[in-house]
Write an enzyme that holds these catalytic residues in place. Structure first.
Site, PDB file in Angstrom:
ATOM      1  N   ASN A  60      -6.744   6.334   4.219  1.00  0.00           N
ATOM      2  CA  ASN A  60      -8.148   6.709   4.018  1.00  0.00           C
ATOM      3  C   ASN A  60      -8.426   8.179   4.344  1.00  0.00           C
ATOM      4  O   ASN A  60      -9.555   8.632   4.187  1.00  0.00           O
ATOM      5  CB  ASN A  60      -9.082   5.784   4.802  1.00  0.00           C
ATOM      6  CG  ASN A  60      -8.865   5.848   6.295  1.00  0.00           C
ATOM      7  OD1 ASN A  60      -7.919   6.481   6.774  1.00  0.00           O
ATOM      8  ND2 ASN A  60      -9.734   5.189   7.044  1.00  0.00           N
ATOM      9  N   HIS A  70       0.828  -1.215   0.000  1.00  0.00           N
ATOM     10  CA  HIS A  70       0.000   0.000   0.000  1.00  0.00           C
ATOM     11  C   HIS A  70       0.861   1.263   0.000  1.00  0.00           C
ATOM     12  O   HIS A  70       0.367   2.345  -0.301  1.00  0.00           O
ATOM     13  CB  HIS A  70      -0.887  -0.021   1.250  1.00  0.00           C
ATOM     14  CG  HIS A  70      -2.306   0.401   1.032  1.00  0.00           C
ATOM     15  ND1 HIS A  70      -2.918   0.481  -0.198  1.00  0.00           N
ATOM     16  CD2 HIS A  70      -3.262   0.776   1.927  1.00  0.00           C
ATOM     17  CE1 HIS A  70      -4.169   0.878  -0.055  1.00  0.00           C
ATOM     18  NE2 HIS A  70      -4.402   1.068   1.222  1.00  0.00           N
ATOM     19  N   ASP A  76      -0.782   2.488  -5.260  1.00  0.00           N
ATOM     20  CA  ASP A  76      -0.832   1.062  -5.562  1.00  0.00           C
ATOM     21  C   ASP A  76      -2.139   0.742  -6.274  1.00  0.00           C
ATOM     22  O   ASP A  76      -3.153   1.406  -6.059  1.00  0.00           O
ATOM     23  CB  ASP A  76      -0.721   0.250  -4.264  1.00  0.00           C
ATOM     24  CG  ASP A  76      -1.842   0.568  -3.286  1.00  0.00           C
ATOM     25  OD1 ASP A  76      -1.978   1.756  -2.891  1.00  0.00           O
ATOM     26  OD2 ASP A  76      -2.596  -0.347  -2.915  1.00  0.00           O
ATOM     27  N   ASN A 115      -9.239   3.580  -1.129  1.00  0.00           N
ATOM     28  CA  ASN A 115      -9.674   4.557  -0.121  1.00  0.00           C
ATOM     29  C   ASN A 115      -8.911   5.868  -0.175  1.00  0.00           C
ATOM     30  O   ASN A 115      -9.468   6.924   0.137  1.00  0.00           O
ATOM     31  CB  ASN A 115      -9.591   3.945   1.272  1.00  0.00           C
ATOM     32  CG  ASN A 115     -10.650   2.891   1.498  1.00  0.00           C
ATOM     33  OD1 ASN A 115     -11.717   2.932   0.895  1.00  0.00           O
ATOM     34  ND2 ASN A 115     -10.355   1.918   2.339  1.00  0.00           N
TER      35      ASN A 115
END
Length: 194
Positions: free
Chosen positions: A71, A22, A96, A117
């Site tokens: 997020n 991520h 990503d 997100n």
């Protein structure tokens, strides 16, 4: 400010997340900073920021690593756009991408969040989605592994062998967008391999 681009590399803060799939956006940002000879420092917005130019006379790149969690990326990126007086069409978000095979880079302008997100929050915070995305392929999780677990794991030992090349390609894509324009960059990075 037509001669300035904001490049946001998405990820999660802290050393525990640094090598996760991520966080590949922030890995690309580190590569770009190294190429520019730039150092990150804290900014009044929730970002670590570095600045530089690809070459003398080129557009200035402002590299931003949000210090928020993924997020909440919009809470970091939107105020920095405002601070720099940059429109979202001068924003490049490096992130990503599960829907692209590992070791692949794709460039996209606008569109939805695709379940990501970080993108979702940036679109919401900027009331906009016409920003450029450099999508760094991490592939789908194997078997029945949950996607949320997969992105929060480090790259496999096999993937780590190709990771420096993938990061370099994504950094090249950012530079191509700034230097050659979106269409030329897409043609270069979307062309089939010889």
């Amino acid at each position: 400010m037509a001669d300035v681009w904001l490049v946001a590399g998405l990820g999660n803060p802290g050393p525990g997340y640094a090598a996760n799939r991520h966080n590949v956006g922030q890995m690309v940002l580190s590569e770009l900073a190294s190429r520019l000879g730039a150092r990150f420092s804290r900014h009044k917005t929730p970002n670590l920021v570095a600045e530089g130019r690809i070459r003398p006379g080129a557009a200035k790149l402002v590299l931003a690593a949000p210090t928020t969690y993924m997020n909440e990326s919009g809470r970091a990126v939107a105020p920095l756009l405002d601070y720099l007086s940059i429109a979202p069409d001068r924003l490049i978000v490096v992130h990503d991408e599960l829907d692209i095979p590992f070791d692949t880079v794709r460039i996209k302008n606008g569109g939805g969040h695709g379940g990501h997100n970080g993108l979702r929050d940036i679109i919401k915070a900027t009331d906009s989605s016409p920003f450029v995305r450099v999508r760094v392929g991490i592939g789908r999780p194997p078997g029945r592994q949950d996607a949320a677990d997969f992105v929060l794991k480090d790259f496999s030992s096999t993937e780590k062998q190709s990771l420096p090349s993938l990061i370099a390609d994504a950094a090249d894509a950012v530079e191509a967008i700034v230097e050659d324009g979106l269409v030329a960059a897409q043609q270069r990075f979307h062309a089939p391999s010889p």
